[in-house]
Design a protein around this motif. Structure first.
Motif, PDB file in Angstrom:
ATOM      1  N   MET A  41     -52.269  30.443 -16.476  1.00  0.00           N
ATOM      2  CA  MET A  41     -52.852  29.162 -16.870  1.00  0.00           C
ATOM      3  C   MET A  41     -52.847  28.218 -15.679  1.00  0.00           C
ATOM      4  SD  MET A  41     -51.678  26.508 -19.921  1.00  0.00           S
ATOM      5  CE  MET A  41     -52.103  27.604 -21.271  1.00  0.00           C
ATOM      6  N   THR A  42     -53.966  27.562 -15.432  1.00  0.00           N
ATOM      7  CA  THR A  42     -54.056  26.653 -14.295  1.00  0.00           C
ATOM      8  C   THR A  42     -53.225  25.393 -14.534  1.00  0.00           C
ATOM      9  OG1 THR A  42     -55.979  25.479 -15.179  1.00  0.00           O
ATOM     10  CG2 THR A  42     -56.406  27.443 -13.838  1.00  0.00           C
ATOM     11  N   SER A  43     -52.948  24.681 -13.453  1.00  0.00           N
ATOM     12  CA  SER A  43     -52.199  23.426 -13.576  1.00  0.00           C
ATOM     13  C   SER A  43     -52.963  22.424 -14.436  1.00  0.00           C
ATOM     14  CB  SER A  43     -51.949  22.832 -12.191  1.00  0.00           C
ATOM     15  OG  SER A  43     -51.154  23.691 -11.414  1.00  0.00           O
ATOM     16  N   ALA A  44     -54.282  22.379 -14.261  1.00  0.00           N
ATOM     17  CA  ALA A  44     -55.104  21.477 -15.059  1.00  0.00           C
ATOM     18  C   ALA A  44     -54.979  21.790 -16.539  1.00  0.00           C
ATOM     19  CB  ALA A  44     -56.571  21.578 -14.618  1.00  0.00           C
ATOM     20  N   SER A  45     -54.956  23.088 -16.873  1.00  0.00           N
ATOM     21  CA  SER A  45     -54.832  23.501 -18.278  1.00  0.00           C
ATOM     22  C   SER A  45     -53.472  23.108 -18.849  1.00  0.00           C
ATOM     23  CB  SER A  45     -55.036  25.017 -18.405  1.00  0.00           C
ATOM     24  OG  SER A  45     -56.316  25.392 -17.954  1.00  0.00           O
ATOM     25  N   LYS A  46     -52.425  23.272 -18.050  1.00  0.00           N
ATOM     26  CA  LYS A  46     -51.077  22.912 -18.502  1.00  0.00           C
ATOM     27  C   LYS A  46     -50.976  21.406 -18.751  1.00  0.00           C
ATOM     28  CE  LYS A  46     -48.858  26.709 -15.975  1.00  0.00           C
ATOM     29  NZ  LYS A  46     -47.989  27.062 -14.823  1.00  0.00           N
ATOM     30  N   ILE A  47     -51.501  20.626 -17.804  1.00  0.00           N
ATOM     31  CA  ILE A  47     -51.468  19.167 -17.954  1.00  0.00           C
ATOM     32  C   ILE A  47     -52.290  18.733 -19.162  1.00  0.00           C
ATOM     33  CG2 ILE A  47     -52.131  16.976 -16.876  1.00  0.00           C
ATOM     34  CD1 ILE A  47     -51.587  18.341 -14.158  1.00  0.00           C
ATOM     35  N   PHE A  48     -53.478  19.347 -19.306  1.00  0.00           N
ATOM     36  CA  PHE A  48     -54.348  19.021 -20.441  1.00  0.00           C
ATOM     37  C   PHE A  48     -53.647  19.310 -21.763  1.00  0.00           C
ATOM     38  CE2 PHE A  48     -57.313  20.683 -23.650  1.00  0.00           C
ATOM     39  CZ  PHE A  48     -58.077  19.558 -23.877  1.00  0.00           C
ATOM     40  N   THR A  49     -53.003  20.468 -21.865  1.00  0.00           N
ATOM     41  CA  THR A  49     -52.316  20.852 -23.096  1.00  0.00           C
ATOM     42  C   THR A  49     -51.174  19.892 -23.409  1.00  0.00           C
ATOM     43  OG1 THR A  49     -52.850  23.188 -22.690  1.00  0.00           O
ATOM     44  CG2 THR A  49     -51.093  22.717 -24.281  1.00  0.00           C
ATOM     45  N   LEU A  50     -50.386  19.548 -22.391  1.00  0.00           N
ATOM     46  CA  LEU A  50     -49.247  18.648 -22.581  1.00  0.00           C
ATOM     47  C   LEU A  50     -49.702  17.267 -23.035  1.00  0.00           C
ATOM     48  CD1 LEU A  50     -46.229  17.963 -22.317  1.00  0.00           C
ATOM     49  CD2 LEU A  50     -46.639  17.457 -19.893  1.00  0.00           C
ATOM     50  N   ILE A  51     -50.682  16.698 -22.336  1.00  0.00           N
ATOM     51  CA  ILE A  51     -51.160  15.357 -22.687  1.00  0.00           C
ATOM     52  C   ILE A  51     -51.832  15.366 -24.060  1.00  0.00           C
ATOM     53  CG2 ILE A  51     -52.753  13.497 -22.044  1.00  0.00           C
ATOM     54  CD1 ILE A  51     -52.249  14.154 -19.146  1.00  0.00           C
ATOM     55  N   SER A  52     -52.528  16.452 -24.390  1.00  0.00           N
ATOM     56  CA  SER A  52     -53.167  16.560 -25.708  1.00  0.00           C
ATOM     57  C   SER A  52     -52.134  16.469 -26.816  1.00  0.00           C
ATOM     58  CB  SER A  52     -53.927  17.890 -25.820  1.00  0.00           C
ATOM     59  OG  SER A  52     -55.022  17.934 -24.957  1.00  0.00           O
ATOM     60  N   VAL A  53     -51.037  17.217 -26.655  1.00  0.00           N
ATOM     61  CA  VAL A  53     -49.975  17.207 -27.667  1.00  0.00           C
ATOM     62  C   VAL A  53     -49.387  15.808 -27.812  1.00  0.00           C
ATOM     63  CG1 VAL A  53     -47.665  18.068 -28.236  1.00  0.00           C
ATOM     64  CG2 VAL A  53     -49.406  19.647 -27.358  1.00  0.00           C
ATOM     65  N   VAL A  54     -49.139  15.142 -26.690  1.00  0.00           N
ATOM     66  CA  VAL A  54     -48.560  13.793 -26.709  1.00  0.00           C
ATOM     67  C   VAL A  54     -49.511  12.808 -27.391  1.00  0.00           C
ATOM     68  CG1 VAL A  54     -47.820  11.846 -25.295  1.00  0.00           C
ATOM     69  CG2 VAL A  54     -47.143  14.172 -24.663  1.00  0.00           C
ATOM     70  N   LEU A  55     -50.783  12.825 -27.002  1.00  0.00           N
ATOM     71  CA  LEU A  55     -51.751  11.888 -27.571  1.00  0.00           C
ATOM     72  C   LEU A  55     -52.001  12.148 -29.053  1.00  0.00           C
ATOM     73  CD1 LEU A  55     -54.423  11.515 -24.740  1.00  0.00           C
ATOM     74  CD2 LEU A  55     -52.682   9.880 -25.447  1.00  0.00           C
ATOM     75  N   ILE A  56     -52.071  13.409 -29.428  1.00  0.00           N
ATOM     76  CA  ILE A  56     -52.274  13.737 -30.842  1.00  0.00           C
ATOM     77  C   ILE A  56     -51.104  13.210 -31.673  1.00  0.00           C
ATOM     78  CG2 ILE A  56     -52.337  15.652 -32.503  1.00  0.00           C
ATOM     79  CD1 ILE A  56     -53.976  17.211 -30.392  1.00  0.00           C
ATOM     80  N   SER A  57     -49.893  13.347 -31.127  1.00  0.00           N
ATOM     81  CA  SER A  57     -48.703  12.829 -31.826  1.00  0.00           C
ATOM     82  C   SER A  57     -48.755  11.309 -31.947  1.00  0.00           C
ATOM     83  CB  SER A  57     -47.432  13.243 -31.068  1.00  0.00           C
ATOM     84  OG  SER A  57     -47.337  14.642 -30.968  1.00  0.00           O
ATOM     85  N   LEU A  58     -49.189  10.634 -30.875  1.00  0.00           N
ATOM     86  CA  LEU A  58     -49.259   9.175 -30.895  1.00  0.00           C
ATOM     87  C   LEU A  58     -50.321   8.679 -31.870  1.00  0.00           C
ATOM     88  CD1 LEU A  58     -48.930   8.284 -27.097  1.00  0.00           C
ATOM     89  CD2 LEU A  58     -47.250   7.866 -28.900  1.00  0.00           C
ATOM     90  N   PHE A  59     -51.513   9.271 -31.803  1.00  0.00           N
ATOM     91  CA  PHE A  59     -52.604   8.798 -32.644  1.00  0.00           C
ATOM     92  C   PHE A  59     -52.396   9.132 -34.113  1.00  0.00           C
ATOM     93  CE2 PHE A  59     -54.885   8.131 -28.698  1.00  0.00           C
ATOM     94  CZ  PHE A  59     -55.645   7.010 -29.005  1.00  0.00           C
ATOM     95  N   TYR A  60     -51.467  10.028 -34.397  1.00  0.00           N
ATOM     96  CA  TYR A  60     -51.133  10.325 -35.787  1.00  0.00           C
ATOM     97  C   TYR A  60     -50.491   9.108 -36.448  1.00  0.00           C
ATOM     98  CZ  TYR A  60     -49.134  12.702 -39.852  1.00  0.00           C
ATOM     99  OH  TYR A  60     -48.804  13.073 -41.131  1.00  0.00           O
ATOM    100  N   PHE A  61     -49.790   8.297 -35.620  1.00  0.00           N
ATOM    101  CA  PHE A  61     -49.090   7.128 -36.145  1.00  0.00           C
ATOM    102  C   PHE A  61     -49.859   5.827 -35.904  1.00  0.00           C
ATOM    103  CE2 PHE A  61     -45.777  10.260 -35.163  1.00  0.00           C
ATOM    104  CZ  PHE A  61     -45.132  10.352 -36.385  1.00  0.00           C
ATOM    105  N   LEU A  62     -50.927   5.909 -35.129  1.00  0.00           N
ATOM    106  CA  LEU A  62     -51.687   4.706 -34.812  1.00  0.00           C
ATOM    107  C   LEU A  62     -52.966   4.631 -35.626  1.00  0.00           C
ATOM    108  CD1 LEU A  62     -51.384   4.753 -30.911  1.00  0.00           C
ATOM    109  CD2 LEU A  62     -50.093   3.322 -32.487  1.00  0.00           C
ATOM    110  N   GLU A  63     -53.445   3.410 -35.832  1.00  0.00           N
ATOM    111  CA  GLU A  63     -54.720   3.240 -36.508  1.00  0.00           C
ATOM    112  C   GLU A  63     -55.860   3.624 -35.560  1.00  0.00           C
ATOM    113  OE1 GLU A  63     -55.111  -0.678 -38.034  1.00  0.00           O
ATOM    114  OE2 GLU A  63     -53.386  -0.535 -39.372  1.00  0.00           O
ATOM    115  N   GLU A  64     -56.966   4.019 -36.130  1.00  0.00           N
ATOM    116  CA  GLU A  64     -58.135   4.388 -35.342  1.00  0.00           C
ATOM    117  C   GLU A  64     -58.597   3.181 -34.531  1.00  0.00           C
ATOM    118  OE1 GLU A  64     -61.379   7.036 -34.325  1.00  0.00           O
ATOM    119  OE2 GLU A  64     -59.532   7.379 -35.426  1.00  0.00           O
ATOM    120  N   ILE A  65     -58.843   3.399 -33.239  1.00  0.00           N
ATOM    121  CA  ILE A  65     -59.378   2.317 -32.412  1.00  0.00           C
ATOM    122  C   ILE A  65     -60.900   2.389 -32.440  1.00  0.00           C
ATOM    123  CG2 ILE A  65     -57.352   2.192 -30.928  1.00  0.00           C
ATOM    124  CD1 ILE A  65     -58.798   3.812 -28.853  1.00  0.00           C
TER     125      ILE A  65
END
Length: 310
Positions: free
Chosen positions: A1-25
Motif C-alpha cells: 500500500m502506498t503512503s498516500a493510500s495509508k494516509i487517505f485511509t487513516l484520515i478517512s477513518v478519523v473524519l468519518i468518526s468526527l462527522f458521525y457526531f457533527l451536524e451536516e455542514i
C-alpha cells in the motif's frame, strides 16, 4: 500500500468518526472551506504539464502552449453552450484519469485491458459519489440555474445502474489480471480495501469533504510523487526544492487567474456561482492535463524508471 493510500485511509477513518457526531455542514460552507484546498493542493500536480510533455519531445514550447490553451478555451465554450456535454466529457476523462493514476505502481506497461480497468474503476467511484450524494446535488441543481440541466444526468436510478455495472467490470478486470499474474493477490486485496474506503468516505462524508479527501491525498499527492520521482531519476531536478521551483510558476499563474475570476464574480462582472466557476476551472484544467499524463505514463513505463510503491 502506498503512503498516500495509508494516509487517505487513516484520515478517512478519523473524519468519518468526527462527522458521525457533527451536524451536516452546508454545501456553501464546504465550498468556502475546501475550495482553497482543492486549488492549492490539487493544482500543483498539473503545474508541470509543460515540463513533462516537452521533455525529449520534438514539439516546441509555443505550439504546446497554444494547443494547451486552445483546449482549455474549447472546454469553456462547450460548458457555456451545453453544460450537459461539458459535464459528460469531464466525467469520462476524469474516470479514466483517476483510474490510471491509481494503478501505476503495478504495471510496467499497459494495454486496452488495463485501460478498461482504469476507466471503470474511476467510473465506479464517480457514479458512487453522485448516487450517494444525490440529495446535495439535487439541492445545487435546483438552486443554481447553471447546474439545472445536469439533473437528468445525475438521476439516482441511472447512477445506481452505472455504479453497479462499473463495480462488476472493475472486480472482473482485477481478477483477470490476478489470473494472468499481472497483479498479486496481496495487491488485489489492498486495492479492494482502498476502493471500499473511498466508497465509504463518499457515503459517510459531506460531498466536498469526501471528494477533497480523495482528490488531494489519494490522487494529487500520488501523482506529484510520481512526477518528482521521474524528474529526479531523469536528472531534471536534484531535490524537492528543485521540484517546488518547477511547480511554482504555473501554480502561481493559475492562482492569480482564479483570483481575478473570483473577484469578477464578487464585483458582479461575471454572472455565475462560485460552484460553477470551480467545476469550470477543474474541468478546463483536466482536459489538456489528461493528454499530457497519458504521454507521461507511456514515457514512465517505457523508460528505466520504476514507479516506487511509496
Amino acid at each position: 500500500m502506498t503512503s498516500a493510500s495509508k494516509i487517505f485511509t487513516l484520515i478517512s477513518v478519523v473524519l468519518i468518526s468526527l462527522f458521525y457526531f457533527l451536524e451536516e455542514i452546508s454545501i456553501e460552507q464546504q465550498l468556502l472551506i475546501l475550495s482553497p484546498l482543492i486549488l492549492l493542493l490539487g493544482l500543483p500536480h498539473g503545474a508541470i504539464d509543460n515540463i513533462l510533455f516537452l521533455e525529449k519531445n520534438k514539439v516546441k514550447q509555443i505550439p504546446f502552449y497554444t494547443i494547451y490553451s486552445l483546449i482549455i478555451i474549447l472546454n469553456i465554450i462547450i460548458w457555456l453552450l451545453n453544460e450537459q456535454l461539458g459535464y459528460l466529457i469531464f466525467m469520462f476523462i476524469s474516470a479514466y484519469h483517476f483510474g490510471q493514476s491509481q494503478f501505476t505502481q503495478y504495471f510496467n506497461k499497459y494495454n486496452l485491458q488495463h485501460k478498461i480497468l482504469f476507466f471503470f474503476w474511476g467510473s465506479t467511484i464517480l457514479s458512487a459519489m453522485i448516487y450517494f450524494k444525490y440529495d446535495t446535488l439535487n439541492f445545487i441543481n435546483n438552486n443554481y440555474s447553471e447546474f439545472y440541466g445536469l439533473s437528468s444526468l445525475q438521476e439516482p436510478t441511472l447512477m445506481k445502474t452505472i455504479f453497479f455495472i462499473s463495480l462488476i467490470i472493475t472486480i472482473i478486470s482485477k481478477f483477470i489480471l490476478l489470473f494472468q499474474n499481472k497483479l498479486k493477490f496481496e495487491e488485489l486485496l489492498v486495492e479492494f480495501l482502498i476502493l471500499l474506503t473511498v466508497l465509504i468516505s463518499f457515503y459517510q462524508l459531506p460531498l466536498l469533504v469526501g471528494f477533497t479527501l480523495y482528490f488531494v491525498i489519494l490522487h494529487s499527492f500520488k501523482v506529484l510523487y510520481e512526477e518528482y520521482q521521474y524528474l529526479q531519476k531523469s536528472e531534471a531536478i536534484k531535490n524537492i526544492a528543485g521540484f517546488i521551483k518547477l511547480l511554482s510558476p504555473l501554480t502561481l499563474l493559475s492562482l492569480i487567474g482564479i483570483a481575478i475570476l473570483y473577484f469578477s464574480i464578487e464585483l458582479s462582472l461575471l454572472k455565475m456561482s462560485y460552484g460553477y466557476l470551480l467545476i469550470l476551472i477543474i474541468s478546463s484544467i483536466t482536459l489538456p492535463h489528461i493528454f499530457v499524463m497519458e504521454r507521461f505514463y507511456n514515457k514512465l513505463f517505457n523508460s528505466n524508471t520504476t514507479v516506487a510503491k511509496n
